[in-house]
Design an enzyme around this catalytic site. Sequence first.
Site, PDB file in Angstrom:
ATOM      1  N   LYS A 107       0.863  -1.178   0.000  1.00  0.00           N
ATOM      2  CA  LYS A 107       0.000   0.000   0.000  1.00  0.00           C
ATOM      3  C   LYS A 107       0.904   1.234   0.000  1.00  0.00           C
ATOM      4  CE  LYS A 107      -3.771   2.352   2.363  1.00  0.00           C
ATOM      5  NZ  LYS A 107      -3.149   3.677   2.203  1.00  0.00           N
ATOM      6  N   GLU A 165       3.184   1.595   4.846  1.00  0.00           N
ATOM      7  CA  GLU A 165       1.901   2.184   5.216  1.00  0.00           C
ATOM      8  C   GLU A 165       0.862   1.089   5.443  1.00  0.00           C
ATOM      9  OE1 GLU A 165      -0.787   5.649   5.495  1.00  0.00           O
ATOM     10  OE2 GLU A 165       1.360   5.319   5.674  1.00  0.00           O
TER      11      GLU A 165
END
Length: 825
Positions: free
Chosen positions: A236, A374
């Site tokens: 991500k 993330e």
Amino acid sequence: MAKLADYKKKRDFKQTQEPKGSNKRNSDKARKLRFVVQRHHASRLHYDFRLELDGVLKSWAVPKGPSLYPKDKRLAMQVEDHPIDYASFEGIIPKGNYGAGVVTIFDSGYYEFTEAKNEKEFLLELEKGSLKFKLQGHILRGEFALVRMKGQEDNAWLLIKHKDRYAWDEPYNSEDSVKEVVKQAGVDFKKEKKAHTSKKLPKRNQKSNTEEFPKPMFAKLAEHLPEGMEWRYEKKYDGFRILAIRNEMGVQLYSRNGKDMNTLFPSLVTELSSLDRHAWIDGELVIEDKHKKAHFQLIASGEPIPSNLTLHYYVFDILRLEDEYVTDYALKDREELLALLFRRIKKPKIVQLTQILQGTAQHVKAKAEKQQWEGIIAKGADSTYLQGKRSSSWTKFKLRNSQEAIICGYTSPQGSRSYFGALVLGYYQDGELVYIGNCGTGFNTKSLKDIYTLMKEYESGQKPFDKGVVVAKEKEVTWLRPILVCEVYYSEWTTGHHLRHPVFKGLRQDKDAEEIEKESPMKNEKNEDLIMIGRKKVQLTNLNKVYWPKERYIKGQMIAYYEQMADYILPFIKNKPISMHRFPNGITAEGFFQKDVDTDNIPSWIKTVPIHSESTGKETDYIVCNDKATLLYIANLGSIEVNPWLSTYQKPEYPDFAVLDLDPNGADFQELIQVAKTAHDIFEELKVSAYLKTSGATGFHIYVYLKKKYTYDVARDFIELVAQMVQERHPDTTSLVRDPKKRKGMIYLDFLQNRRGQTIASPYSLRPKEGATVSTPLRWDELTPKLRIADYNIKTILKRVQEVDDPWATLWDSAVNIKQILAKL
């Protein structure tokens, strides 16, 4: 005419009514040069901007149309020259022909050079890529510029309105000046064309100048990473979602909500221009350093970026290839198409294919945690692409909580900070704007300035929340129109639905305020958080540990209280040695006091001072708490109370305050109130400004400001004198005797707090008592029979300081002159 060769090559004049063009050129040197803007509802709606020059119409296709707003920099793609008589052309170009669609004149008139002295010099400016001119039209008037974009293909320009008396001071949309009958003609032509087409083409958006942008598919937030062979895992990325269209008009970049991103990232436009296929692709644009760490805050500013960082566009999906939509294909099939398409990009530096991560969910999660990602995106291998929808076939697992929020206002800066103190945040819930807290950390000097400059444009003077909504530090808030969007990290949501420990991540210029809603939070499995306050890292641990069992208040709530109340507490403890009263297992377990700290095992930014102890003859290293980071560090150690000395470490023998402590020792509380009133009367008689607060336990503390003018001995003698005067008026209910056994049931007038090394709970300090009570400053007129110390607690104080004027506001201007008072007695 050679200049019109491309124009004529593309057209069959037996089928289209467009002018063929004349070889004759008007030789009148005094003639005015014409300009025309034609609205062209072809395969996609755009505007054609044309300037008469060198015997032809130099032409640019402007997807969004020209603007009268100087801040708009409209993309203009230079196309083939058109004949002069095309300036008066209006009509329908039949289907099957180049540019098939409806052409109408949006505006026309004459233009003149702004800097060039003649047509020859203007042609040289055209070659150099910078044209400046003044339009004299019915709609478009004043100074404009056409500037070739650097690093782009030669035909990519920007059309810009200069600031003058004709310029608008708000965004401009050319479509607002187009009659409905003209718009409908284009729509009807499209419908007719669709009837003869087997494959559906994109719908037109009548409120926009371009065809409707491709809408991205969204992932649902998951508390756990899904497992199984049917799932594909991707990193991500911490960036902006970008959908890119490559077609005959060039390259168009869109944010997730359709905002034009071309001007922000021209180098990406250039690289995607090397594609020789019509395609719609989806990916994440990220700015990274050499260690692949994302720098999210820089994205909103666009290019250029610092030389030590790299721009990457990680492509993970394809929606259309040539005339075929592939959204119904399985993800694994779309990946194959994407890989084939990627080979057609010449020497890609920015565009990268997203890597499919190998291994089990646990293996991928371990890698993500180690590399501090993330989060992780999981996608079903057979999933289709659902435009504009959020599906469980795409899930996202976050390793760190984040929430998009609307900036609704900002507070005044405190201390050495400039520009603003904290952002007031909200989001929409069922169409209503909801307050979710203030964010005052995560900024640097540049971001403070940039955000402040941007916010000034949106100041409104009107609170955007309902009147009954209580906002932290509301009296010093500058309200904004709820338009700007940002993203923040946070540890968890409070029971009051506010963000706990929000840290600013960056602005989100790719999103509209109307789409910002609460995203269901993940479980904080680690039960800890690392927050940044300025440049200081504060590690918070055991946030879910229960500290007040009866009320089920947890450690995280205690830390959040101190974060919210820091500005009220810090003035009273600045430069004072702190004695920590620690309760690492909550108030029902045994606590302990700690003065001395191990300076080798605390963060380097924690300030400590060695102070000689008269009782032990040794040096004691005390913490000095002058900022929020230190206050939260102390709270994280389980120190529920903030217990400072009455004097600073610089002048340890000269206290800031003298204190009379009224300890009921089991006496009737109503009698305690009467004794406190008597103390107030005596201070009034002595013309001494005295300040009252609850102890947070059972009694009261009365403060007098000394401003470091007197020693502890003088302070103690003065308070003892006042205590004796109080005791004379309440001989049956008060006592000056220190031993509790000898004053059972009597209110103790404690003057012995006034000595070196003695500590007392700071104003607004929590206490390790049932109900999480707070030692709270009061007005003297609040000293009534209805007063209950339990009413001042962790749940009520924030609202109190926002709604009630500071009872101690005049304290710092009310230093007492003890010698003058004693001289009158």
